[in-house]
Design a protein around this motif. Structure first.
Motif, mmCIF file in Angstrom:
data_model
loop_
_atom_site.group_PDB
_atom_site.id
_atom_site.type_symbol
_atom_site.label_atom_id
_atom_site.label_comp_id
_atom_site.label_asym_id
_atom_site.label_seq_id
_atom_site.Cartn_x
_atom_site.Cartn_y
_atom_site.Cartn_z
ATOM 1 N N HIS A 67 4.650 28.596 26.536
ATOM 2 C CA HIS A 67 5.617 29.624 26.154
ATOM 3 C C HIS A 67 5.482 30.895 26.992
ATOM 4 O O HIS A 67 6.064 31.917 26.660
ATOM 5 N N GLY A 99 6.643 35.415 26.908
ATOM 6 C CA GLY A 99 7.614 35.877 25.909
ATOM 7 C C GLY A 99 6.985 36.210 24.570
ATOM 8 O O GLY A 99 7.149 37.314 24.051
ATOM 9 N N ASN A 130 13.740 38.604 23.607
ATOM 10 C CA ASN A 130 12.701 37.634 23.944
ATOM 11 C C ASN A 130 12.708 36.452 22.980
ATOM 12 O O ASN A 130 12.546 35.294 23.392
ATOM 13 N N ASN A 155 13.571 32.805 24.064
ATOM 14 C CA ASN A 155 12.543 31.768 23.904
ATOM 15 C C ASN A 155 13.121 30.539 23.223
ATOM 16 O O ASN A 155 12.832 29.396 23.604
#
Length: 530
Positions: A480, A483, A428, A432
């Motif tokens: 965002h 994540g 993740n 990201n």
């Protein structure tokens, strides 16, 4: 008065006869009715009624009696010991036996069948001998009393010992100087059965391994309960201590101590009773741990409920919006006319496909978040370098497509946690950084370590400080998605921490600290190493 003659009394009576220069002497004792001739010299003694005794005539006067010729004394001439009925006494003298309390117990008397007279020195010596007889009786009396007292004391000590030994709680007593003088069976068993009565007060804590409630800090001399009482005079109530002795179970006790005072109020020592609260403390600790686990579960439940509310909002907005776009483009496709051409069809289909892709990514993120919160944590030792290598292999196509480069300048630590969840965490964070990269410069990601902490630093747009408190909320509008909330969920389930900072030169640095040892129950959460 029924004591047998003793050698000392025989000697005194013989000396009395010699001092008086006569052949007969007698040690006489009285009760309310009779005269007992306890010890005699020169004749066979015989008891008689008190009213017949010559020694009883002037007994109440308590002084020395000197009768040169009894036949000439009105008090004595008709006495059976003078008339011939019991004897033919002429000369008679007696010294009273006076007890320390002033009572006349009898006489030391000397007599003869012929008249006679004593000088002052003779009278003085006979009086001295009477005093010796009294002293002899007093000595014997005290001996008997002492023997009886010792017997009483011994019986009382045995009774006290029995009472103390039948008390299940340890009881100990010390002198005013802090020396051990009394303890019961329970104390003997608690302190390895070797109570040291000669141990110096300043060594009590060390000798008996007395610790503060933390079980690590040795008790100071002034905090030992009995010494504290002797120093302050105030009772000690409910002081907790830990007793740790090699080869024996650690015990936690509660001490109650107070000064021991005599009838005059002077402190003659101190006593302490120890209550074993080991089981009680264990129960309270287990209850406390259960309460903490329940509190954590309640907090997790409240957060989960809040997440469900956010999830409903996400479904109503983030999922509905792409679906609406797909529906709109399908409507446009239905309205197309022949003259609109294939380019127009391709544009609508492409836009619809992108909307479907966004919806698929969102669904994948939601599934990942759910998995991060519900999957069981099966903790083992996990090498972070090995996890990162697997993630980079799986994400190689995405990294190449983004034109990114991932560097690892140094070694990474091994942590204690669930390898599947930790891999999802790293995936993740790398994903990201790839997703939120800047279009004006190549994407660079660096994975480094500082002790147990792992840093993933990128050169993307970063997150402004005012928004960092919200990006961990599920489906935050900070851009965002799911994540970072998934990452926080994984880290918190391992008992770790996750923080956000600026990358020098621009970008975002995510710092994750995970446990490197097992917790008390074998799960992750045992704390980070240096």
């Amino acid at each position: 008065m029924d004591m047998p003659p003793a050698a000392e009394l025989d000697a005194v009576v013989r000396v009395a006869a010699a001092v008086a220069g006569v052949h007969c002497a007698s040690l006489n004792l009285f009760d309310d009715a009779r005269q007992f001739q306890h010890t005699t010299v020169g004749f066979a003694g015989r008891d008689c009624a008190r009213e017949d005794a010559m020694c009883a005539v002037r007994l109440d006067r308590g002084g020395f009696v000197h009768v040169p010729d009894a036949r000439e004394e009105p008090d004595y001439r008709d006495n059976p010991w003078v008339t011939g009925k019991l004897g033919h006494i002429r000369f008679y003298a007696s010294a009273p036996l006076i007890s320390p309390d002033g009572y006349v117990m009898g006489t030391l008397c000397v007599f003869d069948g012929e008249p006679g007279r004593l000088g002052d020195e003779q009278i003085g010596r006979l009086t001295d001998l009477a005093g010796i007889v009294v002293a002899f009786f007093e000595r014997n009396r005290h001996t008997r009393l002492s023997a009886g007292l010792r017997s009483v004391i011994s019986a009382r000590e045995e009774w006290l010992r029995t009472v103390l030994d039948n008390i299940d709680e340890p009881v100990l007593a010390v002198t005013p100087s802090g020396r051990m003088v009394l303890y019961n069976r329970a104390a003997w068993e608690l302190h390895d059965r070797e109570i040291d009565e000669d141990v110096e007060p300043e060594r009590i804590a060390t000798r008996y391994q007395l610790y503060e409630p933390d079980g690590r800090t040795l008790l100071r001399e002034e905090d030992v309960p009995v010494l504290r009482v002797l120093r302050t005079g105030e009772p000690v109530r409910g002081q907790e201590m830990v007793i740790r002795q090699p080869g024996r179970e650690t015990r936690r006790v509660r001490a109650n101590a107070r000064a021991l005072r005599g009838r005059d109020g002077v402190v003659i020592g101190a006593a302490v009773a120890l209550q074993d609260i080991t089981a009680e403390h264990t129960r309270l600790r287990l209850v406390g741990e259960a309460h903490r686990r329940l509190a954590r579960a309640n907090a997790e439940l409240r957060r989960s409920n809040a997440d469900l509310t956010d999830f409903a909002g996400a479904v109503s907005h983030d999922l509905v919006a792409p679906l609406a776009a797909v529906g709109g483009y399908l409507d446009l496709l239905g309205d197309l006319r022949d003259e609109d051409g294939s380019e127009r069809v391709a544009l609508f289909v492409d836009e619809a496909a992108q909307a479907v892709g966004r919806m698929r990514d969102l669904i994948d993120s939601l599934l990942g978040y759910a998995r991060a919160g519900s999957a069981p944590v099966r903790a083992v030792h996990v090498p972070m370098k090995e996890v990162l290598d697997h993630v980079l292999t799986d994400m190689n196509a995405e990294i190449v497509a983004a034109g990114a480069r991932v560097s690892v300048p140094g070694p990474l630590p091994a942590v204690y946690g669930d390898p599947v969840l930790i891999r999802l965490l790293v995936q993740n964070l790398i994903g990201n950084a790839l997703k939120h990269r800047r279009p004006d410069r190549p994407c660079r990601i660096e994975v480094s370590a500082d002790g147990p902490s792992v840093r993933i630093a990128d050169n993307g747009p970063g997150i402004p400080p005012p928004l960092r408190a919200t990006v961990f909320d599920m489906l935050s509008r900070a851009g965002h998605g799911v994540g970072l909330p998934s990452c926080r969920r994984i880290v918190e389930r391992h008992g770790g921490t996750i923080t956000l900072d600026d990358t020098p030169g621009g970008g975002l640095t995510v710092t994750v600290t995970l446990p490197v040892t097992a917790g008390p129950t074998g799960q992750a959460g045992g704390g980070a190493a240096d």
